[in-house]
Design a protein around this motif. Structure first.
Motif, short mmCIF file in Angstrom:
data_model
loop_
_atom_site.label_atom_id
_atom_site.label_comp_id
_atom_site.label_asym_id
_atom_site.label_seq_id
_atom_site.Cartn_x
_atom_site.Cartn_y
_atom_site.Cartn_z
N ASP A 107 0.83 -1.04 0.04
CA ASP A 107 -0.03 0.15 -0.04
C ASP A 107 0.67 1.04 -0.05
O ASP A 107 1.57 1.70 1.15
CB ASP A 107 -1.03 0.01 1.42
N THR A 108 0.87 1.91 -1.34
CA THR A 108 1.74 3.11 -1.37
C THR A 108 1.27 4.42 -0.62
O THR A 108 1.82 5.49 -0.58
CB THR A 108 1.98 3.43 -2.63
N ARG A 109 0.25 4.33 0.10
CA ARG A 109 -0.17 5.36 0.99
C ARG A 109 0.79 5.37 2.25
O ARG A 109 0.86 6.39 2.88
CB ARG A 109 -1.71 5.20 1.51
#
Length: 417
Positions: free
Chosen positions: A192-194
């Motif tokens: 999850d690149t958040r």
């Protein structure tokens, strides 16, 4: 010797040096790194000289978490290792989710370790985790301490946290697991690149062709850790020369403080503030720069629940009154995590901060030689609105107030980070 040829169990066992704990805890999430740690420690201590215990924290943030915790428990049971699941009942509040989850995880694990009289808790952080930490701190323009990354060992809530895999890469651990046919779970949040760490992990993949591999960043961290140790030693020597503890506050000679190199003076104030506040992490750089300036030039600042103030010849670092004004305990109990006050009949009384109102009721407080702002944040015995005793402010009335940490413990803390 190639990574594939390394004797990882021997390397892990070597991290314990000569002092083996009789009981060792293992934090197991069910992911590849911690599953490898579980099996490596079982393999390393197969002779039974160290009793192993495992625990998994279920943060309750994903539906799969309960099943993963159960699978981790089954893996531990197959090795004959006791296992517990620790649940984060409070759950997250507003703010940084990963930070809250990490702090909750450490608190749950160390409380579990203390309940089971486990002095050392092993964590599965790898060279890749170290590389990610260093790169994130580089982005924040961190200094020597930040770039030294995660410590191989540190103390939290009275438990030693040990990271025996910091020199081992994630790919080495996956190869170890695959060679032995050991299964593990993959956390989808790892993609999850958040999350900053995930973005940094992907950036490291792009940097690897330039030679900036996890192993290189881990070596940078080790080099910076050596530099940090040297700086800590000089901070310790400086403190021995110019610091003492009085009324629960750290007191510095301003004249000598002004002659210190800027990095040493900065680090000395950081450590004093952490020791007074009990905080695990240092204040941020910008407010610390203001504090150092106030200490050098004369003035007063508040930060991290502490107050720094200067007198004609001294610098005082004490608790900020507002940080303790709402705390109340019964006599004999620990107040503010730092003080015990005890004495005569305390029926109907409680321990609260002295405050300005209480200070005015102490006729001899100036004779103590301690600034009023320091005394206001010390413990006093109250019955309702009536002040019964304020030992630090010269109004003992048969009572004593003893800080949990003495001067020698402050000096020792300068070398224990």
């Amino acid at each position: 010797m190639s990574a594939a040829e390394r004797n990882i169990p021997a390397l892990v066992r070597g991290q314990f040096r000569s002092a083996l704990p009789s009981r060792l805890g293992i934090a197991v999430s069910g992911g590849g790194d911690s599953m490898a740690l579980l099996h490596l420690l079982h393999e390393s201590f197969a002779d039974g000289e160290v009793q192993l215990f495992a625990a998994t924290v279920d943060h309750g943030l994903r539906p799969e978490a309960a099943a993963e915790a159960a699978a981790a428990g089954q893996a531990a049971a197959a090795l004959g290792i006791s296992h517990d699941v620790l649940r984060w009942e409070a759950g997250p509040q507003q703010g940084n989710l990963q930070t809250q989850a990490r702090e909750a995880r450490y608190d749950l694990l160390t409380r579990w370790a203390r309940r089971h009289e486990i002095p050392v808790l092993a964590l599965g952080h790898t060279a890749d985790d170290q590389a990610e930490t260093v790169l994130m701190r580089m982005a924040r323009a961190s200094g020597v301490t930040g770039l030294s990354g995660m410590a191989e060992r540190r103390t939290h809530n009275g438990v030693t946290l040990l990271r025996p895999l910091l020199d081992v890469t994630r790919s080495e651990l996956r190869a170890y697991l695959e060679h032995r046919g050991i299964a593990w779970a993959e956390d989808p949040s790892n993609e999850d690149t958040r999350f900053e760490r995930v973005r940094v992990r992907k950036a490291l993949q792009e940097l690897a062709p330039l030679g900036l591999t996890p192993a290189v960043f881990a070596k940078i961290a080790r080099n910076m850790a050596k530099a940090r140790e040297a700086l800590d030693w000089y901070v310790f020597l400086a403190a021995r020369d110019l610091a003492h503890v009085q009324a629960g506050a750290v007191v510095l000679c301003q004249r000598k403080f002004r002659t210190l190199p800027s990095e040493i003076s900065h680090r000395l104030l950081v450590r004093a503030i952490q020791w007074i506040s009990g905080a695990s992490y240092p204040p941020r750089r910008v407010p610390m720069e203001k504090a150092v300036l106030a200490a050098r030039t004369g003035g007063s600042v508040t930060l991290a629940g502490c107050r720094l103030l200067t007198t004609a010849k001294q610098i005082w670092i004490c608790r900020e009154y507002n940080a303790v004004s709402g705390q109340a305990v019964l006599p004999g109990q620990v107040w503010d995590g730092r003080w015990k006050i005890f004495g005569g009949d305390a029926k109907g009384c409680e321990v609260r901060a002295l405050g300005q109102h209480g200070l005015q009721a102490c006729p001899d407080w100036r004779a103590t030689g301690v600034p009023g702002a320091v005394l206001e944040a010390t413990p006093a015995l109250w019955c309702g609105d009536g002040l019964i005793a304020a030992p630090a402010a010269g109004m003992a009335n048969g009572w004593s107030a003893v800080p949990a940490g003495n001067e020698e413990e402050f000096f020792a803390s300068l070398l224990s980070h």
